[in-house]
Motif scaffolding. Structure first.
Motif, PDB file in Angstrom:
ATOM      1  N   ILE A 400       1.073  -1.577   0.150  1.00 30.83           N
ATOM      2  CA  ILE A 400      -0.038   0.116  -0.317  1.00 30.83           C
ATOM      3  C   ILE A 400       1.004   0.982   0.093  1.00 30.83           C
ATOM      4  CG2 ILE A 400      -1.265   1.188   0.846  1.00 30.83           C
ATOM      5  CD1 ILE A 400      -2.436  -1.238   1.991  1.00 30.83           C
ATOM      6  N   SER A 401       2.081   1.539   0.558  1.00 33.29           N
ATOM      7  CA  SER A 401       2.819   2.176   0.865  1.00 33.29           C
ATOM      8  C   SER A 401       4.588   1.857   1.066  1.00 33.29           C
ATOM      9  CB  SER A 401       2.499   3.694   1.662  1.00 33.29           C
ATOM     10  OG  SER A 401       2.545   2.582   3.400  1.00 33.29           O
ATOM     11  N   ASP A 402       5.118   2.537   1.576  1.00 36.96           N
ATOM     12  CA  ASP A 402       6.350   1.890   1.274  1.00 36.96           C
ATOM     13  C   ASP A 402       6.769   1.291   2.705  1.00 36.96           C
ATOM     14  OD1 ASP A 402       7.182   2.512  -0.882  1.00 36.96           O
ATOM     15  OD2 ASP A 402       8.407   4.682   0.623  1.00 36.96           O
ATOM     16  N   THR A 403       5.863   1.723   3.735  1.00 41.05           N
ATOM     17  CA  THR A 403       5.598   1.061   4.506  1.00 41.05           C
ATOM     18  C   THR A 403       4.803   0.411   5.736  1.00 41.05           C
ATOM     19  OG1 THR A 403       4.929   3.004   5.435  1.00 41.05           O
ATOM     20  CG2 THR A 403       6.884   3.236   5.987  1.00 41.05           C
ATOM     21  N   LEU A 404       3.551   0.482   4.700  1.00 39.34           N
ATOM     22  CA  LEU A 404       2.109  -0.707   5.433  1.00 39.34           C
ATOM     23  C   LEU A 404       2.169  -1.462   3.678  1.00 39.34           C
ATOM     24  CD1 LEU A 404       0.105  -0.746   6.262  1.00 39.34           C
ATOM     25  CD2 LEU A 404      -1.273   0.885   4.959  1.00 39.34           C
ATOM     26  N   ALA A 405       1.694  -2.477   4.399  1.00 41.80           N
ATOM     27  CA  ALA A 405       1.423  -3.699   3.225  1.00 41.80           C
ATOM     28  C   ALA A 405       0.569  -5.022   3.506  1.00 41.80           C
ATOM     29  CB  ALA A 405       2.488  -4.566   2.734  1.00 41.80           C
ATOM     30  N   ALA A 406      -0.775  -5.255   2.826  1.00 45.52           N
ATOM     31  CA  ALA A 406      -1.319  -6.025   3.221  1.00 45.52           C
ATOM     32  C   ALA A 406      -1.325  -7.604   2.731  1.00 45.52           C
ATOM     33  CB  ALA A 406      -3.036  -5.955   2.935  1.00 45.52           C
ATOM     34  N   ALA A 407      -1.690  -8.879   3.669  1.00 47.10           N
ATOM     35  CA  ALA A 407      -1.636 -10.135   2.660  1.00 47.10           C
ATOM     36  C   ALA A 407      -2.855 -10.948   2.839  1.00 47.10           C
ATOM     37  CB  ALA A 407      -0.298 -10.388   3.002  1.00 47.10           C
ATOM     38  N   ALA A 408      -3.220 -11.338   1.835  1.00 47.03           N
ATOM     39  CA  ALA A 408      -4.499 -12.683   2.259  1.00 47.03           C
ATOM     40  C   ALA A 408      -3.836 -13.169   1.307  1.00 47.03           C
ATOM     41  CB  ALA A 408      -5.443 -12.234   1.433  1.00 47.03           C
ATOM     42  N   GLY A 409      -4.571 -14.571   1.715  1.00 44.76           N
ATOM     43  CA  GLY A 409      -4.021 -16.223   1.396  1.00 44.76           C
ATOM     44  C   GLY A 409      -4.696 -17.636   1.354  1.00 44.76           C
ATOM     45  N   GLY A 410      -4.707 -18.459   0.959  1.00 42.85           N
ATOM     46  CA  GLY A 410      -5.068 -19.337   1.685  1.00 42.85           C
ATOM     47  C   GLY A 410      -4.203 -20.827   1.481  1.00 42.85           C
ATOM     48  N   MET A 420      -1.071 -38.157   6.683  1.00 42.39           N
ATOM     49  CA  MET A 420      -0.975 -36.997   7.355  1.00 42.39           C
ATOM     50  C   MET A 420      -1.139 -35.737   7.229  1.00 42.39           C
ATOM     51  SD  MET A 420       1.548 -38.759   9.211  1.00 42.39           S
ATOM     52  CE  MET A 420       1.473 -36.940  10.199  1.00 42.39           C
ATOM     53  N   PHE A 421      -1.737 -35.683   5.999  1.00 43.44           N
ATOM     54  CA  PHE A 421      -2.347 -34.462   5.243  1.00 43.44           C
ATOM     55  C   PHE A 421      -3.551 -34.710   5.750  1.00 43.44           C
ATOM     56  CE2 PHE A 421       0.640 -32.850   2.147  1.00 43.44           C
ATOM     57  CZ  PHE A 421       1.438 -32.274   2.576  1.00 43.44           C
ATOM     58  N   SER A 422      -4.127 -36.297   5.523  1.00 44.43           N
ATOM     59  CA  SER A 422      -6.149 -35.450   6.178  1.00 44.43           C
ATOM     60  C   SER A 422      -5.711 -35.447   7.853  1.00 44.43           C
ATOM     61  CB  SER A 422      -6.139 -37.594   6.476  1.00 44.43           C
ATOM     62  OG  SER A 422      -5.145 -38.016   7.074  1.00 44.43           O
ATOM     63  N   TYR A 423      -4.515 -35.519   8.710  1.00 44.02           N
ATOM     64  CA  TYR A 423      -5.490 -35.575  10.266  1.00 44.02           C
ATOM     65  C   TYR A 423      -4.883 -34.082   9.400  1.00 44.02           C
ATOM     66  CZ  TYR A 423      -4.776 -40.511  11.625  1.00 44.02           C
ATOM     67  OH  TYR A 423      -4.755 -41.286  11.848  1.00 44.02           O
ATOM     68  N   SER A 424      -3.916 -33.491   9.253  1.00 44.87           N
ATOM     69  CA  SER A 424      -3.588 -31.413   8.854  1.00 44.87           C
ATOM     70  C   SER A 424      -4.431 -30.376   9.376  1.00 44.87           C
ATOM     71  CB  SER A 424      -1.839 -31.607   8.808  1.00 44.87           C
ATOM     72  OG  SER A 424      -1.594 -32.306   9.428  1.00 44.87           O
ATOM     73  N   SER A 425      -5.532 -31.736   7.685  1.00 45.85           N
ATOM     74  CA  SER A 425      -6.576 -30.638   6.624  1.00 45.85           C
ATOM     75  C   SER A 425      -7.408 -30.196   7.716  1.00 45.85           C
ATOM     76  CB  SER A 425      -6.973 -31.020   6.165  1.00 45.85           C
ATOM     77  OG  SER A 425      -7.508 -32.126   6.001  1.00 45.85           O
ATOM     78  N   SER A 426      -7.982 -30.602   8.708  1.00 49.31           N
ATOM     79  CA  SER A 426      -8.688 -30.159   9.376  1.00 49.31           C
ATOM     80  C   SER A 426      -8.423 -28.802  10.347  1.00 49.31           C
ATOM     81  CB  SER A 426      -9.472 -31.022   9.884  1.00 49.31           C
ATOM     82  OG  SER A 426      -8.480 -31.704  10.936  1.00 49.31           O
ATOM     83  N   ILE A 427      -7.245 -28.855  10.781  1.00 45.32           N
ATOM     84  CA  ILE A 427      -6.479 -27.506  11.047  1.00 45.32           C
ATOM     85  C   ILE A 427      -6.029 -26.722  10.437  1.00 45.32           C
ATOM     86  CG2 ILE A 427      -4.457 -27.089  13.419  1.00 45.32           C
ATOM     87  CD1 ILE A 427      -4.625 -30.099  14.174  1.00 45.32           C
ATOM     88  N   LEU A 428      -5.188 -27.480   9.634  1.00 46.34           N
ATOM     89  CA  LEU A 428      -4.468 -26.501   8.993  1.00 46.34           C
ATOM     90  C   LEU A 428      -4.861 -25.587   7.398  1.00 46.34           C
ATOM     91  CD1 LEU A 428      -1.278 -27.684   9.205  1.00 46.34           C
ATOM     92  CD2 LEU A 428      -1.797 -26.363  10.849  1.00 46.34           C
ATOM     93  N   ASN A 429      -6.079 -26.521   7.143  1.00 44.28           N
ATOM     94  CA  ASN A 429      -6.572 -25.598   5.455  1.00 44.28           C
ATOM     95  C   ASN A 429      -7.516 -24.042   6.274  1.00 44.28           C
ATOM     96  OD1 ASN A 429      -6.091 -27.756   4.486  1.00 44.28           O
ATOM     97  ND2 ASN A 429      -8.203 -28.578   3.861  1.00 44.28           N
ATOM     98  N   GLY A 430      -7.340 -23.556   5.319  1.00 39.74           N
ATOM     99  CA  GLY A 430      -8.062 -22.306   5.683  1.00 39.74           C
ATOM    100  C   GLY A 430      -7.811 -21.036   4.974  1.00 39.74           C
ATOM    101  N   ALA A 431      -8.482 -19.606   5.441  1.00 37.20           N
ATOM    102  CA  ALA A 431      -7.691 -18.402   4.743  1.00 37.20           C
ATOM    103  C   ALA A 431      -7.015 -17.454   6.135  1.00 37.20           C
ATOM    104  CB  ALA A 431      -8.534 -17.501   3.655  1.00 37.20           C
ATOM    105  N   PHE A 432      -5.642 -16.478   5.184  1.00 36.72           N
ATOM    106  CA  PHE A 432      -5.548 -16.172   6.516  1.00 36.72           C
ATOM    107  C   PHE A 432      -5.516 -14.032   5.411  1.00 36.72           C
ATOM    108  CE2 PHE A 432      -1.914 -18.104   3.383  1.00 36.72           C
ATOM    109  CZ  PHE A 432      -1.600 -16.777   2.939  1.00 36.72           C
ATOM    110  N   VAL A 433      -5.377 -13.186   6.484  1.00 39.78           N
ATOM    111  CA  VAL A 433      -5.329 -12.136   6.055  1.00 39.78           C
ATOM    112  C   VAL A 433      -4.348 -11.701   6.847  1.00 39.78           C
ATOM    113  CG1 VAL A 433      -7.142 -11.789   5.340  1.00 39.78           C
ATOM    114  CG2 VAL A 433      -6.779 -11.175   7.252  1.00 39.78           C
ATOM    115  N   GLU A 434      -3.576  -9.853   6.804  1.00 38.24           N
ATOM    116  CA  GLU A 434      -2.412  -9.600   7.262  1.00 38.24           C
ATOM    117  C   GLU A 434      -2.356  -8.338   7.092  1.00 38.24           C
ATOM    118  OE1 GLU A 434       1.044 -11.709   9.467  1.00 38.24           O
ATOM    119  OE2 GLU A 434       2.162 -10.439   8.170  1.00 38.24           O
ATOM    120  N   LEU A 435      -2.189  -7.800   8.776  1.00 42.74           N
ATOM    121  CA  LEU A 435      -1.838  -6.325   7.647  1.00 42.74           C
ATOM    122  C   LEU A 435      -0.572  -5.728   8.559  1.00 42.74           C
ATOM    123  CD1 LEU A 435      -2.723  -3.782   6.018  1.00 42.74           C
ATOM    124  CD2 LEU A 435      -4.051  -3.089   8.879  1.00 42.74           C
TER     125      LEU A 435
END
Length: 439
Positions: A400-410, A420-435
């Motif tokens: 957004i600027s030299d000092t401010l950034a936003a991130a989103a993903g999944g 291992m992924f079948s056990y992990s997926s119920s916990i680690l699957n999802g989306a994230f946002v960060e400022l």
């Protein structure tokens, strides 16, 4: 207590600033951010926190100090979390030929992308959820020395006195009410249980590479059965993360050819298991071969990830065994113990990707910047042909600027039942946002 320690760190940080400004050089930095990660099956909000990072690089002459101290408060997996994280804090001496560093450091070995067979130094917290995958790296208290005999070559020595284990958080997995994960089993804090490692690295315009040696307890551990209780009428199985020692000899290479970069990395891991412990893997050879190129503004990295397990023998097919009659109590106890042993040995083989003699996987990472590098997009995909597991992780970052950034993903993981992924997926699957604000 944590508030007191944090205020003390602020005072030290301020004192360092004043002192360095008077007598030396100083670079100050850091960031503040808010992060939310959720949408999974087990947790609507798996992680939500705010964090402040204070970074200092101070020095005078050949002596210097570096630090990255983070204060974090929020909620992790339904529990309040207030953490003072000394991510890195070390002092050192640098000269033209020789460097020495002592303190908490993060060191990553290997030239391939994300999958590094030679990287046995740095443990990871695989269940720390944020927009930056590198946040999972954890520091070790270590002594590190570099010697440069000629231009382009570096000999690195590392000594780690105390073992630090990677964080798996299998206590979050849905493995049944009768399975309990207890305290970690780690070696005593004695020098004989420490780690020694060495790496000879060369880096020239036409070629780069290294050979390395590691002897110590592996940060990427297995699990052992500590006890089986029958007092309730149903078996209660108690598990614990358990460290094991290994010796690794590895090498990596990187060669640019026209608009391509060819990378390869391999490591031979030697383990000893005279008592046939389930948490110690067989000796194996792990290897990665990758290609990187640029096409129409996209950076593309494709990799093959393989493993060959020595002295491999398949576990007996327990489904073919006939259970004893309900009146044969001693036989039932023996059958139950054999079943528990079988399931947990199979679980450890899944952790180490040693379900079969050979393991084959591939990864693909695509990145691109847009709008004069204001926007950057990346996506990493992985598929294991042996275990039939996959994950996809897209991410979009907006400066957004030299000092401010936003991130989103999944993050999306999939695996067949009891992988291992079948056990992990119920916990680690999802989306994230960060400022994030950097300073």
């Amino acid at each position: 207590m944590k508030r007191t320690v944090f205020l003390f760190c602020i005072m030290i940080w301020a004192a360092t600033v004043c002192r360095a400004q008077e007598n030396g050089t100083i670079n100050l930095g850091g960031f503040g951010r808010g992060s939310v990660y959720g949408g999974g099956k087990d947790y609507n909000i798996a992680s939500a926190f705010s964090e402040l990072s204070l970074r200092v690089k101070a020095g005078k002459g050949a002596a210097f100090l570096e630090s990255d101290i983070r204060f974090r408060t929020g909620v992790m997996y339904g529990q309040n979390d207030v953490t003072l994280d000394v991510r890195e804090l070390y002092a050192g001496y640098k000269s033209r030929k020789f460097d020495i560093f002592l303190g908490n450091q993060i060191v990553v070995w290997g030239r391939t992308d994300g999958f590094n067979p030679t990287n046995n130094i740095t443990p990871q917290d695989y269940f720390f959820l944020s927009a930056d995958h590198d946040d999972q790296l954890q520091s070790n208290l270590m002594l590190r020395m570099n010697y440069r005999p000629v231009s382009g070559m570096k000999i690195e020595f590392i000594g780690i006195p105390f073992y630090k284990m990677s964080v798996y958080r299998f206590n979050l997995f849905q493995m049944g009410d009768f399975v309990h994960v207890g305290e970690d089993i780690i070696p005593e804090k004695k020098l004989k249980n420490g780690t020694l490692a060495c790496r000879i690295d060369f880096d020239y315009p036409a070629i780069g590479g290294s050979i390395s040696f590691f002897n110590g307890y592996d940060p990427y551990h297995g699990y052992g059965v500590t006890s089986v209780e029958l007092t309730s009428g149903q078996p209660a199985i108690n598990l614990a993360s358990t460290a094991y020692r290994k010796t690794t000899v590895g090498a990596d290479i990187s060669v640019p050819v026209s608009n391509w970069i060819i990378r390869a990395e391999a490591a031979y891991n030697k383990t000893d298991n005279p008592d046939n412990e389930m948490f110690i893997p067989n000796s194996d050879l792990s290897y990665v071969v990758g290609l990187e190129t640029g096409i129409a503004g996209f950076t593309i990295i494709g990799q093959y990830i393989g493993k060959y397990t020595f002295d491999f023998s398949p576990l007996p097919d327990f489904s073919l065994m006939t259970p004893p009659s309900s009146t044969d109590f001693p036989g039932l106890i023996e059958y139950m113990n054999e079943l528990i042993d079988y399931e947990n040995r199979l679980f450890n083989r899944k952790i180490f990707n040693q379900q079969k003699k050979t393991n084959h996987a591939a990864s693909l990472t695509v990145t691109r910047s847009f709008a004069y590098e204001t926007l950057s997009a990346e996506c990493t995909a992985y598929y294991n042909f042996t275990s039939k597991e996959l994950f996809i992780r897209p991410k979009l970052t907006w400066k957004i600027s030299d000092t401010l950034a936003a991130a989103a993903g999944g993050n999306y993981m999939y695996g067949e039942e009891k992988t291992m992924f079948s056990y992990s997926s119920s916990i680690l699957n999802g989306a994230f946002v960060e400022l994030k604000v950097s300073f």
